[in-house]
Write an enzyme that holds these catalytic residues in place. Structure first.
Site, PDB file in Angstrom:
ATOM      1  N   ARG A   1      -5.126  -2.811  11.361  1.00  0.00           N
ATOM      2  CA  ARG A   1      -3.959  -3.436  11.986  1.00  0.00           C
ATOM      3  C   ARG A   1      -4.281  -4.033  13.365  1.00  0.00           C
ATOM      4  O   ARG A   1      -3.585  -4.951  13.813  1.00  0.00           O
ATOM      5  CB  ARG A   1      -2.799  -2.441  12.064  1.00  0.00           C
ATOM      6  CG  ARG A   1      -2.370  -1.947  10.692  1.00  0.00           C
ATOM      7  CD  ARG A   1      -0.947  -1.462  10.624  1.00  0.00           C
ATOM      8  NE  ARG A   1      -0.674  -0.828   9.349  1.00  0.00           N
ATOM      9  CZ  ARG A   1      -0.440  -1.481   8.212  1.00  0.00           C
ATOM     10  NH1 ARG A   1      -0.450  -2.797   8.202  1.00  0.00           N
ATOM     11  NH2 ARG A   1      -0.218  -0.822   7.093  1.00  0.00           N
TER      12      ARG A   1
ATOM     13  N   SER B   1      10.655   7.990  10.926  1.00  0.00           N
ATOM     14  CA  SER B   1      10.271   7.126   9.791  1.00  0.00           C
ATOM     15  C   SER B   1      11.113   7.416   8.549  1.00  0.00           C
ATOM     16  O   SER B   1      10.596   7.547   7.438  1.00  0.00           O
ATOM     17  CB  SER B   1       8.780   7.296   9.474  1.00  0.00           C
ATOM     18  OG  SER B   1       7.988   6.986  10.589  1.00  0.00           O
TER      19      SER B   1
ATOM     20  N   LYS C   1       0.837  -1.203   0.000  1.00  0.00           N
ATOM     21  CA  LYS C   1       0.000   0.000   0.000  1.00  0.00           C
ATOM     22  C   LYS C   1       0.871   1.252   0.000  1.00  0.00           C
ATOM     23  O   LYS C   1       0.572   2.236  -0.682  1.00  0.00           O
ATOM     24  CB  LYS C   1      -0.924  -0.017   1.225  1.00  0.00           C
ATOM     25  CG  LYS C   1      -1.877   1.163   1.324  1.00  0.00           C
ATOM     26  CD  LYS C   1      -2.981   0.894   2.346  1.00  0.00           C
ATOM     27  CE  LYS C   1      -2.458   0.908   3.767  1.00  0.00           C
ATOM     28  NZ  LYS C   1      -2.258   2.278   4.286  1.00  0.00           N
TER      29      LYS C   1
ATOM     30  N   ASP D   1       4.241   1.049  12.005  1.00  0.00           N
ATOM     31  CA  ASP D   1       3.145   0.163  11.616  1.00  0.00           C
ATOM     32  C   ASP D   1       3.368  -1.277  12.075  1.00  0.00           C
ATOM     33  O   ASP D   1       2.452  -2.108  11.998  1.00  0.00           O
ATOM     34  CB  ASP D   1       2.930   0.195  10.097  1.00  0.00           C
ATOM     35  CG  ASP D   1       2.179   1.444   9.648  1.00  0.00           C
ATOM     36  OD1 ASP D   1       1.587   2.123  10.516  1.00  0.00           O
ATOM     37  OD2 ASP D   1       2.182   1.738   8.445  1.00  0.00           O
TER      38      ASP D   1
END
Length: 430
Positions: A385, A194, A24, A310
């Protein structure tokens, strides 16, 4: 009423081959690059994640509707037709489209779900306004929905943005940089959170012929043309993480995930290193990765997930299930995701007697009260998630039920079906 799903697994052995959908993260970036290249760039292996499907439809102007609104002009009150773009719960699409739409030849309203209206967007809006974009808040300052005027009249070439916020803000700006009249010099203040996601963005732009310069804390991209090329979207390492979790909780595991490589652009590929602590080896051969479970005592006590937030739910749930007390850092962005993921984890882990405590920016897992009941009902908080991170617990708990079976469609529509390929059984209710 949303259907629930009850899953179970008769055996603690997990073997099989799972073909994952396209990433994604990669796909959303590639779709925006494709749209901005005006046909020069094509995207292969498009993800079937709901977020990616929705973004593709919006960029091709099929997933839109019109909205009549009143505006004041010299001649009085007039009715104006605007495009209304509703991205639902798709956070990546909200960030990327906020920047993308400033380049388009129209004024639009960009909105989303009730939860999306609670997720901050002000830092990105401020940066775009510094560049010269016209963006107004339709309801609450700092939050969607947004009224975005196209045809940006760029007034600045260099802007600043904090590095410890969502990397999607930074990516949104970098994606539009080659199309800005003056290009872009983006100065990142403080430590960059990140980092792999920013590197992914720059690498994909480079595949499309867009060059950049990164000196110290400044990323520079001049106005330039795209080259004709195709971008292949690798299978999703975030989705792969749930299979690593299944391997870690199984007594015996041999899983093969085709298409994944050891040189991935995706930051979540670090799951190979994290899960090595739980006895999972990753062997890259036969055009993919083989996951093998080997007996190994767990020694690592501190997990820094700053570059891969994530993965947080997956790793924390595995530790909880194995009774491994651990400390976690780098979870600052979890509270502004699809839900407040910290609160959600605390609530749901309590159902098996595990505590996740917060002190500043450090989170500690206490499994001293862990117990394995015969049945647990887990809430998902509209968060894909949460469902996928907790699903592997069915290896240990005889019956696990999730409140919303369809929540996984956001990133991994085939998740429940794929579980059946390795011995899970699922029953829909409602």
């Amino acid at each position: 009423m949303k259907p629930t799903i009850v899953i179970s697994k008769a055996s603690r052995v997990s073997k099989g081959t799972i073909q994952l959908t396209g990433s994604k993260s990669e796909c959303n970036r590639a779709l925006v690059i494709e749209a901005l290249s005006k046909g020069k760039v094509k995207v292969d292996n498009v993800s079937d994640a709901a977020d990616a499907v929705l973004l593709a439809g919006i960029l091709r102007k099929s997933e839109v509707e019109s909205l009549k609104t009143e505006v004041v002009s010299d001649s009085g009150l007039e009715t104006q037709d605007l495009r209304l773009i509703n991205i639902g719960p798709a956070g990546t699409a909200m960030r990327f489209l906020t920047a993308y739409l400033t380049l388009q030849n129209e004024e639009v309203i960009l909105t989303g779900s009730a939860r999306m209206k609670e997720r901050p967007i002000g830092i990105l809006v401020d940066a775009l306004r510094d560049l010269g974009a016209e963006i107004a808040y339709e309801e609450k300052d700092g939050y969607p929905p947004l009224r975005i005027a196209g045809n940006i009249q760029q007034k600045a070439e260099r802007i600043r943005i904090k590095g410890d916020i969502s990397s999607q803000y930074i990516t949104a700006l970098l994606l539009i940089a080659p199309n800005l009249p003056l290009g872009l010099e983006l100065e990142i203040e403080g430590e960059l959170t990140s980092l792999p996601y920013v590197e992914m963005t720059l690498s994909m732009l480079q595949q499309a012929g867009i060059q950049h310069n990164w000196t110290d804390n400044v990323i520079s991209i001049a106005k330039q043309d795209y080259k004709e090329t195709s971008i292949w979207v690798e299978p999703d390492w975030s989705a792969a993480s749930y299979w690593y979790s299944i391997a870690a909780l199984s007594d015996e595991a041999e899983l093969f995930l085709p298409g994944l490589t050891s040189y991935s652009l995706q930051g979540d590929s670090v799951i190979t290193e994290i899960m090595a602590n739980f006895g999972i080896t990753s062997q890259f051969r036969d055009g993919g990765v083989h996951l093998l479970k080997e007996p190994k005592p767990i020694q690592r006590k501190i997990f820094d997930l700053k570059s891969c937030p994530d993965l947080a739910q997956t790793v924390i749930v595995v530790c909880a299930a194995l009774g491994h007390d651990a400390t976690f850092t780098g979870l600052e962005t979890l509270k502004i995701k699809e839900t407040d993921r910290i609160a959600a984890l605390q609530n749901e882990l309590a159902k098996i007697g595990v505590k996740l405590t917060e002190k500043g920016q450090v989170y500690k897992l206490d499994t001293s009260g862990k117990h394995i009941p015969d049945y647990v009902y887990f809430n998902t908080y509209h968060d894909h998630r949460m469902a996928m991170a907790f699903a592997p617990l069915a290896i240990l708990i005889p019956q696990v039920e999730f409140e919303d079976a369809n929540v996984v469609e956001k990133s991994y529509p085939a998740f429940w079906t794929d579980l059946e390929k390795v011995g899970f059984s699922g029953t829909l209710k409602g």
